[in-house]
Motif scaffolding. Structure first.
Motif, mmCIF file in Angstrom:
data_model
loop_
_atom_site.group_PDB
_atom_site.id
_atom_site.type_symbol
_atom_site.label_atom_id
_atom_site.label_comp_id
_atom_site.label_asym_id
_atom_site.label_seq_id
_atom_site.Cartn_x
_atom_site.Cartn_y
_atom_site.Cartn_z
ATOM 1 N N GLU A 101 12.737 -51.513 50.135
ATOM 2 C CA GLU A 101 12.647 -52.701 49.305
ATOM 3 C C GLU A 101 12.328 -52.386 47.667
ATOM 4 O O GLU A 101 12.844 -53.040 46.828
ATOM 5 C CB GLU A 101 11.608 -53.693 49.808
ATOM 6 N N THR A 102 11.457 -51.451 47.692
ATOM 7 C CA THR A 102 11.254 -50.787 46.373
ATOM 8 C C THR A 102 12.377 -50.178 45.539
ATOM 9 O O THR A 102 12.630 -50.696 44.599
ATOM 10 C CB THR A 102 10.035 -49.707 46.273
ATOM 11 N N LEU A 103 13.276 -49.636 46.175
ATOM 12 C CA LEU A 103 14.568 -49.166 45.627
ATOM 13 C C LEU A 103 15.461 -50.332 45.309
ATOM 14 O O LEU A 103 16.155 -50.200 44.163
ATOM 15 C CB LEU A 103 15.319 -48.295 46.794
ATOM 16 N N GLY A 104 15.403 -51.403 46.238
ATOM 17 C CA GLY A 104 16.311 -52.551 45.809
ATOM 18 C C GLY A 104 15.823 -53.241 44.524
ATOM 19 O O GLY A 104 16.752 -53.679 43.644
ATOM 20 N N GLN A 105 14.203 -53.311 44.479
ATOM 21 C CA GLN A 105 13.885 -53.932 43.528
ATOM 22 C C GLN A 105 14.198 -53.199 41.935
ATOM 23 O O GLN A 105 14.488 -53.749 40.961
ATOM 24 C CB GLN A 105 12.189 -53.903 43.488
ATOM 25 N N VAL A 106 14.085 -51.793 42.089
ATOM 26 C CA VAL A 106 14.350 -51.129 40.649
ATOM 27 C C VAL A 106 15.802 -50.864 40.504
ATOM 28 O O VAL A 106 16.176 -51.168 39.357
ATOM 29 C CB VAL A 106 13.947 -49.490 41.340
ATOM 30 N N LEU A 107 16.819 -51.005 41.398
ATOM 31 C CA LEU A 107 18.019 -51.265 41.300
ATOM 32 C C LEU A 107 18.462 -52.456 40.260
ATOM 33 O O LEU A 107 19.089 -52.584 39.591
ATOM 34 C CB LEU A 107 18.990 -51.212 42.551
#
Length: 303
Positions: free
Chosen positions: A20-26
């Motif tokens: 989820e964090t990776l998706g938010q950063v992307l």
């Protein structure tokens, strides 16, 4: 124009809770039209993450060394262990590194997921604090030549390799004899590492701005032996006199282990290159200590 044109993303393999964090950063990086390169260890099939604005499966991938050369900044998603692994490589190119905490403590990865968007937006606009942290180089000398070397951001640890077994070693600082010791080992830590293993072994906390190292004996056989703080420009040398069977080991950041032999000399010096660590403008080292080490949190204004 964005302050950072190309950003690399690093995440520990198998870290599903960071999806989820990776998706938010992307999503945030995509809105700024920033070029993104993923660490080659991040697999789209493994993380199962396709953000609203970015298809992970189509993003280029590269080894950590290449990220350092091609990126203006690298974001590490995970805990301090993930940051340690990335820092030893990324310091070689001087690439700024930003840590997003998905671990337990997070002294190095200090941006929380709760205010991720706000802090990342600030940093992308050029509002941040940059710290330069020094690392250590450790060289194992055997019969007059270097047989192994390793690097550490936190600490270089000589240990017996076994529970409740001692190793005998001699300590020199800048080639001057200090003592001969029997102990479970010795921790040589940077200010960054002074809040890690060295702290749990009874060592002092060193502010990150200090140019110093701390030497912390592990269960020494002499009760008067205490932690020793020395200048960061010093050379620490350890000569292995006697060790248990199997042989004692040298550990760097708890992630690299080298096997030693009696007669080996370990030279530990400050690394020429430094890690460039980015923090939000509001970063406060002592606030981190209060929140992560359980210090008193009552607010007091300076008189």
């Amino acid at each position: 124009m964005p302050h950072f044109k190309t950003v690399g993303l690093v995440m520990r393999p198998g870290s599903h809770h960071s999806d989820e964090t990776l998706g938010q950063v992307l999503d945030i990086l995509s809105r700024h039209e920033i070029d993104i390169i993923l660490d080659e260890r991040i697999l789209a099939a493994e993380i199962g993450c396709i953000s609203d604005g970015c298809d992970v499966s189509r993003l280029p991938r590269a080894a950590l060394e290449t990220l350092g050369r091609r990126c203006d900044m690298v974001i590490v998603i995970g805990g301090d262990g993930s940051m340690l692994g990335a820092a030893r490589t990324l310091c070689l190119t001087g690439t700024p590194v930003l840590g997003i905490n998905r671990g337990r403590v997070g002294f190095l990865t200090d941006i929380s997921t709760a205010d991720l968007e706000l802090r990342l937006e600030e940093i992308l606009s050029g509002t941040y604090v940059a710290e330069h942290r020094f690392l250590l180089d450790a060289f194992i000398m055997r019969e007059g030549r270097v047989v192994s070397c390793a690097h550490a951001l936190n600490d270089v640890v000589l240990h017996s390799g076994q529970v409740a077994r001692m190793v005998e070693f001699t300590l020199f600082i800048d080639d001057q004899f200090v003592y001969r010791q029997r102990a479970d080992g010795l921790i040589v830590a940077t200010p960054t590492g002074s809040t890690a293993y060295a702290l749990s072994a009874g060592g002092p906390m060193l502010h990150p701005s200090l140019e110093a190292m701390v030497l912390v004996p592990m269960f020494p056989h002499v009760l008067s032996n205490r932690p020793l703080v020395i200048g960061a420009a010093s050379k620490v040398s350890l000569r292995i006199e006697h060790g248990p069977d199997p042989a004692p080991q040298l550990s760097c950041d708890g992630q690299t282990r080298l096997v030693l032999q009696p007669g080996d000399r370990i030279d530990i010096i400050r690394k020429p290159q430094r890690l460039v660590l980015l923090h939000p403008q509001s970063h406060d080292y002592f606030d981190s200590c209060r929140s992560k080490l359980g210090w008193s949190s009552s607010t007091q204004e300076c008189p």
